[in-house]
Every structure is written in structure tokens, then in C-alpha cells.
Scaffold this motif. Sequence first.
Motif, PDB file in Angstrom:
ATOM      1  N   LEU A   1      86.874  27.179  11.051  1.00  0.00           N
ATOM      2  CA  LEU A   1      86.337  26.701  12.326  1.00  0.00           C
ATOM      3  C   LEU A   1      85.248  27.647  12.834  1.00  0.00           C
ATOM      4  O   LEU A   1      84.215  27.214  13.356  1.00  0.00           O
ATOM      5  N   TYR A   2      85.488  28.933  12.654  1.00  0.00           N
ATOM      6  CA  TYR A   2      84.512  29.959  13.053  1.00  0.00           C
ATOM      7  C   TYR A   2      83.194  29.734  12.318  1.00  0.00           C
ATOM      8  O   TYR A   2      82.113  29.723  12.929  1.00  0.00           O
ATOM      9  N   LEU A   3      83.263  29.547  11.012  1.00  0.00           N
ATOM     10  CA  LEU A   3      82.052  29.323  10.218  1.00  0.00           C
ATOM     11  C   LEU A   3      81.363  28.019  10.606  1.00  0.00           C
ATOM     12  O   LEU A   3      80.129  27.921  10.574  1.00  0.00           O
ATOM     13  N   ARG A   4      82.150  27.029  10.998  1.00  0.00           N
ATOM     14  CA  ARG A   4      81.589  25.726  11.339  1.00  0.00           C
ATOM     15  C   ARG A   4      80.806  25.777  12.649  1.00  0.00           C
ATOM     16  O   ARG A   4      79.780  25.093  12.792  1.00  0.00           O
ATOM     17  N   TYR A   5      81.261  26.564  13.603  1.00  0.00           N
ATOM     18  CA  TYR A   5      80.671  26.498  14.945  1.00  0.00           C
ATOM     19  C   TYR A   5      79.908  27.745  15.396  1.00  0.00           C
ATOM     20  O   TYR A   5      79.160  27.687  16.376  1.00  0.00           O
ATOM     21  N   PHE A   6      80.071  28.861  14.707  1.00  0.00           N
ATOM     22  CA  PHE A   6      79.478  30.109  15.191  1.00  0.00           C
ATOM     23  C   PHE A   6      77.961  30.005  15.381  1.00  0.00           C
ATOM     24  O   PHE A   6      77.427  30.315  16.451  1.00  0.00           O
ATOM     25  N   SER A   7      77.239  29.583  14.365  1.00  0.00           N
ATOM     26  CA  SER A   7      75.773  29.523  14.435  1.00  0.00           C
ATOM     27  C   SER A   7      75.301  28.560  15.517  1.00  0.00           C
ATOM     28  O   SER A   7      74.361  28.865  16.275  1.00  0.00           O
ATOM     29  N   ALA A   8      75.947  27.400  15.599  1.00  0.00           N
ATOM     30  CA  ALA A   8      75.536  26.397  16.596  1.00  0.00           C
ATOM     31  C   ALA A   8      75.754  26.926  18.014  1.00  0.00           C
ATOM     32  O   ALA A   8      74.907  26.720  18.897  1.00  0.00           O
ATOM     33  N   LEU A   9      76.872  27.607  18.237  1.00  0.00           N
ATOM     34  CA  LEU A   9      77.137  28.171  19.564  1.00  0.00           C
ATOM     35  C   LEU A   9      76.127  29.267  19.907  1.00  0.00           C
ATOM     36  O   LEU A   9      75.660  29.365  21.044  1.00  0.00           O
ATOM     37  N   CYS A  10      75.778  30.081  18.909  1.00  0.00           N
ATOM     38  CA  CYS A  10      74.777  31.138  19.137  1.00  0.00           C
ATOM     39  C   CYS A  10      73.425  30.531  19.504  1.00  0.00           C
ATOM     40  O   CYS A  10      72.742  31.008  20.421  1.00  0.00           O
ATOM     41  N   LYS A  11      73.025  29.488  18.790  1.00  0.00           N
ATOM     42  CA  LYS A  11      71.744  28.836  19.087  1.00  0.00           C
ATOM     43  C   LYS A  11      71.745  28.253  20.495  1.00  0.00           C
ATOM     44  O   LYS A  11      70.769  28.363  21.238  1.00  0.00           O
ATOM     45  N   SER A  12      72.848  27.624  20.861  1.00  0.00           N
ATOM     46  CA  SER A  12      72.963  27.044  22.197  1.00  0.00           C
ATOM     47  C   SER A  12      72.920  28.135  23.263  1.00  0.00           C
ATOM     48  O   SER A  12      72.245  28.000  24.288  1.00  0.00           O
ATOM     49  N   GLY A  13      73.627  29.227  23.018  1.00  0.00           N
ATOM     50  CA  GLY A  13      73.651  30.326  23.978  1.00  0.00           C
ATOM     51  C   GLY A  13      72.304  31.006  24.107  1.00  0.00           C
ATOM     52  O   GLY A  13      71.894  31.397  25.207  1.00  0.00           O
ATOM     53  N   PHE A  14      71.572  31.117  23.003  1.00  0.00           N
ATOM     54  CA  PHE A  14      70.277  31.793  23.024  1.00  0.00           C
ATOM     55  C   PHE A  14      69.247  31.025  23.863  1.00  0.00           C
ATOM     56  O   PHE A  14      68.316  31.608  24.394  1.00  0.00           O
ATOM     57  N   ARG A  15      69.429  29.716  23.981  1.00  0.00           N
ATOM     58  CA  ARG A  15      68.516  28.931  24.821  1.00  0.00           C
ATOM     59  C   ARG A  15      68.654  29.306  26.296  1.00  0.00           C
ATOM     60  O   ARG A  15      67.745  29.065  27.082  1.00  0.00           O
ATOM     61  N   LYS A  16      69.785  29.908  26.632  1.00  0.00           N
ATOM     62  CA  LYS A  16      70.037  30.274  28.030  1.00  0.00           C
ATOM     63  C   LYS A  16      69.915  31.778  28.267  1.00  0.00           C
ATOM     64  O   LYS A  16      69.537  32.214  29.342  1.00  0.00           O
ATOM     65  N   ILE A  17      70.256  32.574  27.262  1.00  0.00           N
ATOM     66  CA  ILE A  17      70.130  34.032  27.353  1.00  0.00           C
ATOM     67  C   ILE A  17      69.379  34.505  26.117  1.00  0.00           C
ATOM     68  O   ILE A  17      69.910  34.439  25.009  1.00  0.00           O
ATOM     69  N   GLN A  18      68.153  34.953  26.311  1.00  0.00           N
ATOM     70  CA  GLN A  18      67.318  35.333  25.165  1.00  0.00           C
ATOM     71  C   GLN A  18      67.629  36.759  24.697  1.00  0.00           C
ATOM     72  O   GLN A  18      66.779  37.653  24.694  1.00  0.00           O
ATOM     73  N   ASP A  19      68.855  36.957  24.314  1.00  0.00           N
ATOM     74  CA  ASP A  19      69.286  38.262  23.811  1.00  0.00           C
ATOM     75  C   ASP A  19      70.326  38.013  22.727  1.00  0.00           C
ATOM     76  O   ASP A  19      71.473  37.675  23.021  1.00  0.00           O
ATOM     77  N   ASP A  20      69.906  38.159  21.467  1.00  0.00           N
ATOM     78  CA  ASP A  20      70.782  37.864  20.335  1.00  0.00           C
ATOM     79  C   ASP A  20      72.107  38.616  20.406  1.00  0.00           C
ATOM     80  O   ASP A  20      73.174  38.041  20.164  1.00  0.00           O
ATOM     81  N   LYS A  21      72.021  39.907  20.729  1.00  0.00           N
ATOM     82  CA  LYS A  21      73.220  40.741  20.733  1.00  0.00           C
ATOM     83  C   LYS A  21      74.217  40.257  21.782  1.00  0.00           C
ATOM     84  O   LYS A  21      75.415  40.132  21.512  1.00  0.00           O
ATOM     85  N   VAL A  22      73.729  39.988  22.988  1.00  0.00           N
ATOM     86  CA  VAL A  22      74.601  39.530  24.080  1.00  0.00           C
ATOM     87  C   VAL A  22      75.231  38.193  23.722  1.00  0.00           C
ATOM     88  O   VAL A  22      76.432  37.975  23.907  1.00  0.00           O
ATOM     89  N   VAL A  23      74.408  37.277  23.211  1.00  0.00           N
ATOM     90  CA  VAL A  23      74.904  35.944  22.855  1.00  0.00           C
ATOM     91  C   VAL A  23      75.971  36.034  21.771  1.00  0.00           C
ATOM     92  O   VAL A  23      77.018  35.380  21.856  1.00  0.00           O
ATOM     93  N   GLU A  24      75.730  36.830  20.746  1.00  0.00           N
ATOM     94  CA  GLU A  24      76.706  36.970  19.663  1.00  0.00           C
ATOM     95  C   GLU A  24      78.018  37.546  20.178  1.00  0.00           C
ATOM     96  O   GLU A  24      79.101  37.127  19.755  1.00  0.00           O
ATOM     97  N   GLU A  25      77.933  38.508  21.104  1.00  0.00           N
ATOM     98  CA  GLU A  25      79.151  39.087  21.687  1.00  0.00           C
ATOM     99  C   GLU A  25      79.918  38.040  22.481  1.00  0.00           C
ATOM    100  O   GLU A  25      81.153  37.973  22.427  1.00  0.00           O
ATOM    101  N   ILE A  26      79.180  37.193  23.217  1.00  0.00           N
ATOM    102  CA  ILE A  26      79.815  36.132  23.990  1.00  0.00           C
ATOM    103  C   ILE A  26      80.539  35.157  23.061  1.00  0.00           C
ATOM    104  O   ILE A  26      81.692  34.781  23.308  1.00  0.00           O
TER     105      ILE A  26
END
Length: 198
Positions: free
Chosen positions: A27-52
Motif C-alpha cells: 500500500l505504501y508503494l502504491r500511494y507514496f509517490s502520488a501523495l507526495c505529488k499532491s502535497g508538493f502542489r500545496k507545500i513546495q518543499d520536498d523534505k517537508v512533504v515527504e516527512e508529512i
Amino acid sequence: MPRTTDFTDSQLLEMIRDGDVAAFKLLYLRYFSALCKSGFRKIQDDKVVEEIVQDIFVDLWRKRQELEAGQEIGAFLNALLRNKILHEWRAQQIRQRHVEMFSQLNTTVGDESVSEQFYANEIQERLNAAICNLSPQCRQAFELSRYEHLSYREISERMAISVKTVEKHIGKALKILKLELREYHITVAMLISIWLQM
């Protein structure tokens, strides 16, 4: 390890509820990248988004037994993402307000000690207000320790309660005060340090 396409979300959810680590990884592999992309549209900080997003999956695993059968896991993960991003926005706004306030003070007065003192005074005011809101016995135990520097044994004798109850009151007080000062990122160690300086 099976491929992410070998199971539906519902099947993975059922297995995760039963504590299946392999299903959780899928499940992690299925959704991790998509969630990061969605989060990055709102917070332009890769590190913060990945931690979230990492936090989201940690929360999911911890609360796996509370998941409902047939729950739409994609929508659930995105809802968690929105909530955590809102929390991060609020935290960033608070930090930014503090930076701007101190910057204005430094520009006007030209003395960093003034902004530091202002910040310390603000924390002290919040701390005093929080102490006033403690329950009577909790507040008394805390103030005897803080103002009169009595030991737990001396406080227990003064208040006619057990040492264990004194420990409970002061522990509760520190927990409440830390919660009240959470926007300043005060840890228990810092709180004790402030308390000892007052």
C-alpha cells in the motif's frame, strides 16, 4: 514480494487490519509517490512533504485496527494529507509571525536582546496564565516546588498527600504547560529551564 497490482485496496486493507506488514508495504508503494505529488502542489518543499507523507503511513499502521472494512483507503489517505498540510501551514504561519515581529523590533531598535526579551516575556505571560488555570491542588504542588523550592517529600507533608500524588500533580502540570506552549515548540526540558529561571 508480491507486486502492487496483485491486490485491490480492499484486500490490502483487510490484510493490514490483521497486521500484515507485506500488505502495508504494498500500500505504501502504491500511494507514496502520488501523495507526495499532491502535497508538493500545496507545500513546495520536498523534505517537508515527504516527512508529512511518512507520518501519514505511520499513523495508518498504528491505527490499523480502527480501519473500517470496505473503507476507501485512497480517499482516507488524502484526507489525512489535507489535515497534516493544514497543520503545517498553521505552524509555518506562527513561525513566520514570530520572525517578522522580531525583524521589526531589530530594525526599529537595532538590538537583538530586545526581541529575545520580548519573546521571553510573551512565553512567561502564557506560562503564568496556564499555571493559573491548573486545578487547585495541581497548582499548589507546582507552585510550592517552583516558588518555595520544596522537595516532593516536603510538599507531601505540607499538603498532607503522598509523595506519589505530588509527583502526579507536578507531572500533570508540566504536561499541561507544555501543551499550552506548544506553538513555541517548548519541550519539557526547556519548560523546566524556563521555570527555574523565573
